[in-house]
Design an enzyme around this catalytic site. Structure first.
Site, short mmCIF file in Angstrom:
data_model
loop_
_atom_site.label_atom_id
_atom_site.label_comp_id
_atom_site.label_asym_id
_atom_site.label_seq_id
_atom_site.Cartn_x
_atom_site.Cartn_y
_atom_site.Cartn_z
N CYS A 159 2.11 12.73 -9.96
CA CYS A 159 2.60 13.29 -8.69
C CYS A 159 3.10 14.73 -8.85
CB CYS A 159 3.70 12.41 -8.13
SG CYS A 159 5.07 12.17 -9.26
N GLU A 175 -4.06 16.38 -2.03
CA GLU A 175 -3.77 15.80 -3.34
C GLU A 175 -5.02 15.07 -3.83
OE1 GLU A 175 -1.28 12.23 -3.80
OE2 GLU A 175 -0.21 13.28 -5.39
N GLY A 200 4.57 6.03 -4.22
CA GLY A 200 3.14 5.88 -4.00
C GLY A 200 2.63 7.01 -3.12
N SER A 201 1.58 6.73 -2.39
CA SER A 201 0.94 7.78 -1.61
C SER A 201 1.71 8.06 -0.32
CB SER A 201 -0.49 7.35 -1.26
OG SER A 201 -0.45 6.16 -0.51
N THR A 202 1.55 9.25 0.19
CA THR A 202 2.18 9.62 1.46
C THR A 202 1.69 8.72 2.58
OG1 THR A 202 2.55 11.87 0.72
CG2 THR A 202 2.42 11.56 3.10
N GLU A 203 0.41 8.40 2.53
CA GLU A 203 -0.18 7.53 3.56
C GLU A 203 0.52 6.16 3.61
OE1 GLU A 203 -4.16 6.84 2.34
OE2 GLU A 203 -4.64 5.57 4.05
N GLU A 241 9.11 8.20 -2.77
CA GLU A 241 8.64 9.21 -3.74
C GLU A 241 7.13 9.28 -3.56
OE1 GLU A 241 10.38 11.06 -5.85
OE2 GLU A 241 12.34 10.13 -5.65
N GLY A 256 3.42 5.47 2.27
CA GLY A 256 4.84 5.73 2.56
C GLY A 256 5.13 5.67 4.06
N LYS A 290 7.40 -5.40 -6.43
CA LYS A 290 5.96 -5.60 -6.24
C LYS A 290 5.29 -4.43 -6.96
CE LYS A 290 2.49 -4.60 -4.44
NZ LYS A 290 1.34 -4.08 -5.21
#
Ligand code: NAP
Ligand code: MG
Length: 503
Positions: free
Chosen positions: A308, A405, A252-255, A274, A257, A199
């Site tokens: 990143c 970030e 992608g983003s930590t959020e 990641e 993730g 995706k």
């Protein structure tokens, strides 16, 4: 001021022909429409004009793709020799290399990055990642282990391990470097014998679709690589929680993730993440300033800072602070900003108007602090999502711009007076992230000691963000779980089976 020149370079005919195609989902080796029949439009972030219409798949399409991937896992792919698997990955690399210009232009138009970066750091690098993992396909093996279970006499047993493919992999990728994010998952998954459902980022799916065509062209069996383009909240969420998926590889983003982790808990699928970063760049007074200045400018502004690994926090010794910050600012002021296809462009647009809004929110927050605005600080008038490379000096780690970030062209520079490594390290390690970083010094002893104190998955000395398929890459703390690239990047697509024979 607008960044759009009068003459905007148009893509090659072969690129235009690709854009004009009908872009469907790849499921079980067939290009198919999504069940809903929905499509999304893709825009060039430099001109805000339409470039392609792409299928928008949903949860029911993910179901179909999982059935296809599970079937392919048991089919000819499972009995194919490792030599043949290796050869197919290598053929995919060759096929991509012959489309170097096409794929470069797709990345530029989809993402906005300057052409030379797309060509060398993105597409040519992607070819290398494929070739690197093509080599590993024939070198996956277990061990024999001398043991005496239950007190069996020495020599009375044989224990060996085998490495098996982890199974069906769901890959979910971001928009900032579309092609490598896909290949860094696909290449080791193929080498390991897994099958995959991808995706890609909703707004940058084109290079992934090209890879889909190439997997068919080189003869990778049907259903081994499936693509469901669509929204993260729909197709992405369905993939992350699907019981028929054995592993999620997410960038992608930590959020997001954290959302993926929760979704994966249902069947305890394996997860690699990641995620974001806010990487430090530490400059000691003895550093070679002529290397620091271009190195730091690249570290901060590569991919418009939508990277990143970006070195977005500089810690510079008082003795060289003025020289360094002025040098980086004069490079930032001199960058040519424009559409990525134009040959003199060094800084392209941000990905979207939402991203401009987010980045400008941070820049305004920075202007409201005591930090010095050294250069930049504005968005350019449209069309195109352009923001000037921006540097804040005299920042401190309690500022939002220094802690969070931003994922845009914003560099925070902070001074240190005494070279106490522990206190520098404390500042470097004072965000939630731990992805990359660099240390600049001619003193190898100081440089290595500093590296050991920085809690990041990757720290470079006298360069920033060294990337090679053989170097494991990934984040500590909230920058991620696991590593991509290198042998570790392959390991996460394998599981170990231990067998003991008692004679
Ligand atoms: P993002 O918003 O987290 O999206 C990444 C992917 O996840 C996209 O395909 C997105 O779909 C999908 N997604 C969104 N919500 C989802 C959900 N609920 N369930 C499943 N999937 C979902 O990240 P981004 O904005 O594209 O990329 C920027 C971030 O990526 C930054 O934080 C950056 O640091 C990080 N990044 C990390 C690395 C690394 O190697 N560590 C490399 C590159 C980027 P949509 O496209 O529909 O939103
Ligand atoms: Mg996002």
């Amino acid at each position: 001021m607008s960044a759009l020149p009068e003459d905007i370079i148009t893509p090659a005919q072969e690129t235009q022909d690709f854009l004009d195609q009908k872009h469907q989902l790849l499921i079980g080796g067939e290009w198919v429409d999504p069940i809903s029949g929905e499509t999304s439009t893709i825009e060039d972030p430099a001109t805000e004009t339409f470039i392609a219409e792409v299928a928008c798949g949903g949860a029911d399409d993910i179901d179909r793709a999982v059935v296809a991937a599970r079937k392919a896992l048991k089919g000819e792919w499972s009995t194919m020799t490792t030599h043949e698997r290796s050869r197919l990955i290598w053929k995919l690399a060759d096929a991509l290399e012959t489309r170097l210009n096409l794929c470069t232009e797709l990345e530029v138009l989809d993402n906005g990055m300057p052409r030379p970066i797309a060509m060398y750091s993105i597409v040519a690098a992607g070819v290398n990642y494929l070739r690197y993992y093509a080599g590993w396909a024939t070198k996956i093996h277990g061990q024999t282990i001398p043991v005496s279970p239950g007190g069996a006499p020495n020599g009375g047993t044989l224990t060996y391990t085998q490495r098996e493919p982890i199974g069906v992999v769901g890959a979910i990728t971001p928009w900032n470097a579309p092609l490598p994010m896909v290949i860094l998952k696909l290449a080791p998954a193929l080498a390991a014998g897994c099958t995959m459902i991808l995706k890609p980022a909703e707004i940058t799916p084109l290079s992934a679709l090209l890879i889909g065509h190439l997997t068919k062209e080189v003869g990778i069996p049907d259903g081994v690589f499936n693509i469901v383009t669509g929204h993260g909240s729909d197709a992405g969420a369905a993939l992350a929680e699907h019981d028929g998926v054995d592993k999620i590889a997410f960038t992608g983003s930590t959020e997001v993730g954290k959302i993926i982790l929760k979704a994966a808990a249902g069947n305890l699928k394996k997860v690699t993440l990641e995620l974001g970063g806010k990487s430090p760049v530490v400059v000691f007074p003895d550093a070679d300033i002529d290397r620091v200045i271009p190195g730091a400018a690249r570290a901060a502004f590569f991919l418009q800072g939508q990277n990143c690994m970006a070195g977005t926090r500089m810690f510079v010794h008082d003795d060289v602070y003025e020289e360094v910050i002025n040098g980086v600012a004069s490079m930032a002021n001199a960058f040519n900003i424009g559409p990525g296809l134009n040959p003199d462009t060094e800084i392209g647009p941000l990905i979207s108007s939402d991203q401009v809004e987010t980045v400008m929110g941070y820049i305004e927050a920075g202007k409201a602090t005591n930090a010095d605005l050294v250069c930049g600080g504005d968005a350019l008038t449209g069309p195109g999502h352009f923001v000037q490379p921006t540097i804040f000096g005299q920042t401190t780690m309690d500022m939002k711009i220094a802690k969070e970030e931003i994922f845009g062209p914003v560099l925070c520079v902070q001074k240190f007076a005494d070279s106490d490594l522990d206190s520098i390290a404390e500042q470097c390690n004072s965000t939630i992230y731990g992805l990359s970083g660099s240390v600049w010094s001619q003193d190898i002893s100081v440089a290595h000691q500093m590296v050991n104190k920085i809690d990041s998955g990757q720290v470079a000395i006298n360069c920033h963000a060294a990337v090679d398929p053989a170097i494991p890459f990934g984040g500590n703390r909230q920058s991620g779980w696991g590593r991509e690239m290198g042998l570790e990047g392959l390991d996460s697509y394998l599981k170990t089976k231990s067998t003991t024979v008692m004679f």
